[in-house]
Design an enzyme around this catalytic site. Structure first.
Site, PDB file in Angstrom:
ATOM      1  N   ARG A   1       0.820  -1.218   0.000  1.00 16.50           N
ATOM      2  CA  ARG A   1       0.000   0.000   0.000  1.00 16.50           C
ATOM      3  C   ARG A   1       0.852   1.266   0.000  1.00 16.50           C
ATOM      4  O   ARG A   1       0.472   2.287  -0.585  1.00 16.50           O
ATOM      5  CB  ARG A   1      -0.923  -0.013   1.229  1.00 16.50           C
TER       6      ARG A   1
ATOM      7  N   SER B   1      -6.884   6.870  -0.158  1.00 17.56           N
ATOM      8  CA  SER B   1      -6.804   5.418  -0.200  1.00 17.56           C
ATOM      9  C   SER B   1      -7.806   4.923   0.832  1.00 17.56           C
ATOM     10  O   SER B   1      -7.655   5.169   2.024  1.00 17.56           O
ATOM     11  CB  SER B   1      -5.389   4.936   0.146  1.00 17.56           C
ATOM     12  N   SER B   2      -8.848   4.261   0.353  1.00 18.91           N
ATOM     13  CA  SER B   2      -9.985   3.935   1.220  1.00 18.91           C
ATOM     14  C   SER B   2      -9.621   2.928   2.306  1.00 18.91           C
ATOM     15  O   SER B   2      -8.596   2.244   2.243  1.00 18.91           O
ATOM     16  CB  SER B   2     -11.135   3.377   0.376  1.00 18.91           C
ATOM     17  N   GLU B   3     -10.479   2.835   3.290  1.00 17.97           N
ATOM     18  CA  GLU B   3     -10.330   1.882   4.382  1.00 17.97           C
ATOM     19  C   GLU B   3     -10.181   0.470   3.808  1.00 17.97           C
ATOM     20  O   GLU B   3     -11.056  -0.006   3.094  1.00 17.97           O
ATOM     21  CB  GLU B   3     -11.564   1.976   5.269  1.00 17.97           C
TER      22      GLU B   3
END
Length: 379
Positions: A39, A88-90
């Site tokens: 990530r 950047s989503s959960e």
């Protein structure tokens, strides 16, 4: 290529274990994708909100990898008014959406909302880069995402444009996954997905999974409430900010009344229901209405604003079961919201999983709830 540290690998492994334990990740394919994609390659710097405080972190900061692999949204871009427009989503929400995205290994898929490129990389890992088309309205985002994806070895088909129109010249798709919110499902998406394919996106306060038929699409919502940043028609668009309407809500003069609250047994809970928009049917019916919560001394002030018409409402509690209401403009936002919210409360506050949605060829949307009685709304 991105150099992956031991700290990154350990933090990523911990996140994957956590998502597996909670049931967010269930299939080997998506589990391997989350294990395999770093990530941090897509968020070299980001901001995390803690209440009213916003912390900024970069790769040089102590605890960076721990923060990257927290199960939280990482904000990476703001518009000119300070509203977050890319993140950047959960990860657990991403995982649940990907698990609902039931496409085959041979399907070409369209992702709407490239953003950082992290979700794009997960799709590439699972399906292969040749099967992934991704579109974003912002050329800076697609440029940065292309570079980040290449750093971890992926070169999918990235397009800069309006994702609500889909990417017709690459269709048909086995599925469309949107990592942005929409007020209505674009008919172009339905037309570009083959019969039997899947559309997964955020609409209202829920994540819907639609199965596409010969002309229409229908399906249910994931159980838990969720909302993404709304898709922008242009990269320059500045989102409406509730704060810019504070003066109107506090000082506006209009039609005054004292009303009885629909849910006098739980006054504060009713205001939370009223303002937070947690009801799917309320959010979809009043998608264009902003909610504002203010404190003036010891008094809570609640506001509703419809920017396009200039309509507004001010609600001030006047006791356990009453409130003073002032409304202005052509729409009576208070009556609209109170009626919708009271109906939802009377139904037992159903979550998104209680609803189904059908999108017709002409774009009409029908939202349906089965309990306690079958109720539907044509939107």
């Amino acid at each position: 290529m991105t150099i992956v540290s031991t700290a990154s690998e350990e933090a990523r492994a911990h996140l994957v274990r956590s998502m597996t334990d909670t049931g967010a990740l269930t299939s080997p394919g998506w589990t391997d994708a989350f294990r395999g994609v770093p990530r941090e390659a897509f968020v070299p710097s980001f901001q995390v909100r803690h209440g009213d405080q916003i912390d900024t972190l970069t790769a040089q900061d102590l605890g960076f990898h721990t923060a990257v692999y927290q199960d939280t949204s990482l904000i990476t871009r703001w518009d000119a008014c300070g509203t977050a427009v890319s993140s950047s989503s959960e990860p657990s929400l991403m995982a649940r959406m990907l698990e609902a995205f039931t496409v085959t290994d041979t399907d070409r898929v369209l992702e709407v909302g490239t953003g950082t490129g992290y979700n794009t990389a997960l799709l590439c890992h699972r399906l292969g880069e040749d099967q992934v088309v991704s579109i974003d309205i912002d050329p800076e985002l697609t440029t940065t995402a292309r570079r980040s994806l290449a750093s971890v070895g992926y070169v999918p088909d990235l397009v800069t444009g309006d994702g609500t129109l889909g990417v017709g010249d690459r269709a048909p798709y086995g599925g469309i996954l949107a990592t942005c919110g929409v007020h209505r499902i674009p008919v172009e998406w339905v037309r570009q997905v083959r019969p039997g394919g899947t559309i997964v996106t955020n609409i209202g306060t829920g994540i819907v999974r639609l199965s596409v038929g010969a002309e229409s699409a229908t399906g249910g919502f994931l159980p838990d409430p969720a909302a993404f940043m709304i898709a922008r028609p242009t990269p320059e668009q500045v989102a409406h900010r509730a704060a810019s309407y504070t003066a109107l809500v506090i000082n506006g003069t209009g039609r005054e009344s004292r009303i009885d609250l629909p849910d006098a047994r739980d006054t504060r809970g009713f205001y939370q229901d009223l303002m937070e928009g947690c009801a799917l049917e309320v959010a979809m019916a009043q998608y264009d209405v902003l909610s504002i919560t203010l404190t003036a001394g010891d008094t809570d002030v609640y506001g509703l604003v419809h920017p396009d018409t200039g309509s507004w409402a001010r609600i001030i509690p006047a006791g356990k079961s009453t409130a003073d209401v002032v409304v202005g403009g052509p729409r009576d936002l208070w009556t609209e919201r109170a009626t919708l919210t009271a109906r939802w409360i009377a139904a037992g506050r159903p979550g998104p999983g209680a609803y189904t949605l059908t999108v017709e060829p002409d774009g009409a949307h029908t939202l349906q709830r089965e309990e306690p009685t079958t109720t539907s709304w044509r939107l």
